[in-house]
Motif scaffolding. Structure first.
Motif, PDB file in Angstrom:
ATOM      1  N   ILE A  63       0.868  -1.184   0.000  1.00  0.00           N
ATOM      2  CA  ILE A  63       0.000   0.000   0.000  1.00  0.00           C
ATOM      3  C   ILE A  63       0.902   1.230   0.000  1.00  0.00           C
ATOM      4  CG2 ILE A  63      -1.739   1.330   1.257  1.00  0.00           C
ATOM      5  CD1 ILE A  63      -2.623  -1.284   2.577  1.00  0.00           C
ATOM      6  N   GLU A  64       0.606   2.168  -0.891  1.00  0.00           N
ATOM      7  CA  GLU A  64       1.320   3.439  -0.957  1.00  0.00           C
ATOM      8  C   GLU A  64       0.280   4.560  -0.899  1.00  0.00           C
ATOM      9  OE1 GLU A  64       3.904   3.529  -4.376  1.00  0.00           O
ATOM     10  OE2 GLU A  64       4.792   1.595  -3.867  1.00  0.00           O
ATOM     11  N   ALA A 126     -11.934  -7.232   0.301  1.00  0.00           N
ATOM     12  CA  ALA A 126     -12.430  -6.602   1.537  1.00  0.00           C
ATOM     13  C   ALA A 126     -11.289  -6.402   2.523  1.00  0.00           C
ATOM     14  CB  ALA A 126     -13.535  -7.451   2.154  1.00  0.00           C
ATOM     15  N   VAL A 127     -10.394  -7.379   2.618  1.00  0.00           N
ATOM     16  CA  VAL A 127      -9.250  -7.275   3.530  1.00  0.00           C
ATOM     17  C   VAL A 127      -8.316  -6.168   3.048  1.00  0.00           C
ATOM     18  CG1 VAL A 127      -7.242  -8.478   4.455  1.00  0.00           C
ATOM     19  CG2 VAL A 127      -9.412  -9.695   4.209  1.00  0.00           C
ATOM     20  N   GLN A 132      -6.052  -0.643   3.590  1.00  0.00           N
ATOM     21  CA  GLN A 132      -5.849   0.698   3.043  1.00  0.00           C
ATOM     22  C   GLN A 132      -6.540   1.734   3.931  1.00  0.00           C
ATOM     23  OE1 GLN A 132      -7.757   1.734  -0.689  1.00  0.00           O
ATOM     24  NE2 GLN A 132      -5.964   2.928  -1.278  1.00  0.00           N
ATOM     25  N   PHE A 133      -7.722   1.419   4.400  1.00  0.00           N
ATOM     26  CA  PHE A 133      -8.480   2.354   5.238  1.00  0.00           C
ATOM     27  C   PHE A 133      -7.745   2.635   6.555  1.00  0.00           C
ATOM     28  CE2 PHE A 133     -11.967   3.642   8.092  1.00  0.00           C
ATOM     29  CZ  PHE A 133     -12.435   4.729   7.361  1.00  0.00           C
ATOM     30  N   LEU A 134      -7.027   1.635   7.095  1.00  0.00           N
ATOM     31  CA  LEU A 134      -6.270   1.850   8.331  1.00  0.00           C
ATOM     32  C   LEU A 134      -5.228   2.952   8.169  1.00  0.00           C
ATOM     33  CD1 LEU A 134      -5.558  -1.708   9.812  1.00  0.00           C
ATOM     34  CD2 LEU A 134      -7.230  -0.012  10.575  1.00  0.00           C
ATOM     35  N   PHE A 135      -4.719   3.142   6.955  1.00  0.00           N
ATOM     36  CA  PHE A 135      -3.730   4.192   6.732  1.00  0.00           C
ATOM     37  C   PHE A 135      -4.383   5.544   6.475  1.00  0.00           C
ATOM     38  CE2 PHE A 135      -1.235   0.393   6.021  1.00  0.00           C
ATOM     39  CZ  PHE A 135      -0.140   0.676   6.829  1.00  0.00           C
ATOM     40  N   LEU A 136      -5.637   5.521   6.038  1.00  0.00           N
ATOM     41  CA  LEU A 136      -6.359   6.772   5.836  1.00  0.00           C
ATOM     42  C   LEU A 136      -6.992   7.257   7.143  1.00  0.00           C
ATOM     43  CD1 LEU A 136      -8.084   5.963   2.434  1.00  0.00           C
ATOM     44  CD2 LEU A 136      -6.039   7.342   2.826  1.00  0.00           C
ATOM     45  N   GLU A 137      -7.493   6.330   7.936  1.00  0.00           N
ATOM     46  CA  GLU A 137      -8.157   6.642   9.199  1.00  0.00           C
ATOM     47  C   GLU A 137      -7.737   5.653  10.286  1.00  0.00           C
ATOM     48  OE1 GLU A 137     -10.216   9.105  10.123  1.00  0.00           O
ATOM     49  OE2 GLU A 137     -10.011  10.024   8.145  1.00  0.00           O
ATOM     50  N   PRO A 138      -6.571   5.873  10.912  1.00  0.00           N
ATOM     51  CA  PRO A 138      -6.169   4.970  12.010  1.00  0.00           C
ATOM     52  C   PRO A 138      -7.233   4.968  13.097  1.00  0.00           C
ATOM     53  CG  PRO A 138      -4.426   6.545  11.473  1.00  0.00           C
ATOM     54  CD  PRO A 138      -5.632   6.951  10.686  1.00  0.00           C
ATOM     55  N   ASN A 139      -7.447   3.808  13.713  1.00  0.00           N
ATOM     56  CA  ASN A 139      -8.514   3.641  14.702  1.00  0.00           C
ATOM     57  C   ASN A 139      -7.929   3.528  16.108  1.00  0.00           C
ATOM     58  OD1 ASN A 139     -10.717   2.917  16.205  1.00  0.00           O
ATOM     59  ND2 ASN A 139     -11.194   1.075  15.057  1.00  0.00           N
ATOM     60  N   ALA A 140      -8.047   4.590  16.881  1.00  0.00           N
ATOM     61  CA  ALA A 140      -7.494   4.620  18.242  1.00  0.00           C
ATOM     62  C   ALA A 140      -8.364   3.854  19.233  1.00  0.00           C
ATOM     63  CB  ALA A 140      -7.320   6.054  18.709  1.00  0.00           C
ATOM     64  N   SER A 141      -9.592   3.511  18.869  1.00  0.00           N
ATOM     65  CA  SER A 141     -10.475   2.836  19.825  1.00  0.00           C
ATOM     66  C   SER A 141     -10.313   1.311  19.819  1.00  0.00           C
ATOM     67  CB  SER A 141     -11.934   3.211  19.559  1.00  0.00           C
ATOM     68  OG  SER A 141     -12.322   2.789  18.278  1.00  0.00           O
ATOM     69  N   ASP A 142      -9.544   0.764  18.885  1.00  0.00           N
ATOM     70  CA  ASP A 142      -9.302  -0.682  18.830  1.00  0.00           C
ATOM     71  C   ASP A 142      -7.820  -0.915  18.534  1.00  0.00           C
ATOM     72  OD1 ASP A 142      -9.778  -3.400  18.838  1.00  0.00           O
ATOM     73  OD2 ASP A 142     -10.539  -3.456  16.785  1.00  0.00           O
TER      74      ASP A 142
END
Length: 182
Positions: A63-64, A126-127, A132-142
């Motif tokens: 992912i870039e 889906a995976v 990719q979404f984790l790099f756009l919006e890191p999730n601090a709640s999990d």
């Protein structure tokens, strides 16, 4: 569907040509992986590579991101798919040490579709989109990396500075990270 049929026909032809010698059969998991790979819709920020072209069950994913906090980085993941796929999710590990709330320093990834939300109807796309979404919006709640998650929750600007330093191969809070900038 046509690819699956042609793969099965080739297998039968090979078996007929090499009658007497043992030939590995194509498994249900391999057929499903082949279908998932054929159906992928990767954007320009994602790439696949196969270290062993004869093994579609183990591959690398890159992912870039072209936007967000992790923009300018190149992040590598190792996918290992076992014979219980799609009843079990693929095993996914990041091959680099990153400063990210959802990826620990061993490369384990905290993504719901790789754990409790996995269902056989989900596919590899889906995976990959989830990663990719984790790099756009890191999730601090999990989080897996609790320090990075606390930084993100408490001081977003400080978190961004730490991410940039880590991506450059710097040290954050006493830990040195891999350089991932392109």
């Amino acid at each position: 569907m046509l690819k699956i049929w042609s793969m099965k026909q080739k297998q039968q032809q090979d078996e007929a040509a090499t009658a007497g010698s043992k030939k590995k059969k194509v498994t249900a998991a391999q057929l499903r992986v082949q279908k998932d790979l054929a159906d992928l819709s990767l954007g320009s920020t994602m790439k696949l590579s196969f270290p062993n072209p004869d093994d579609i069950m183990n591959f690398n994913f890159t992912i870039e991101p072209d936007e967000g906090i992790y923009k300018g980085g190149k992040f590598l993941f190792d996918f290992k798919i076992n014979q219980n796929f799609p009843h079990e999710p693929p095993k996914v590990k990041c091959t680099q040490t990153l400063y990210h709330p959802n990826i620990d320093i061993e490369g384990n990834v905290c993504l719901n579709v790789l754990r409790e939300d996995w269902k056989p109807v989900l596919n590899l796309n889906a995976v990959m989109v989830g990663l990719q979404f984790l790099f756009l919006e890191p999730n601090a709640s999990d989080p897996l990396n609790k320090e990075a998650a606390e930084d993100l929750k408490i001081n977003r600007e400080g978190f961004k500075r730490n991410v940039r330093a880590a991506m450059g191969g710097g040290t954050v809070k006493g830990r040195t990270y891999d350089r991932v900038l392109k």
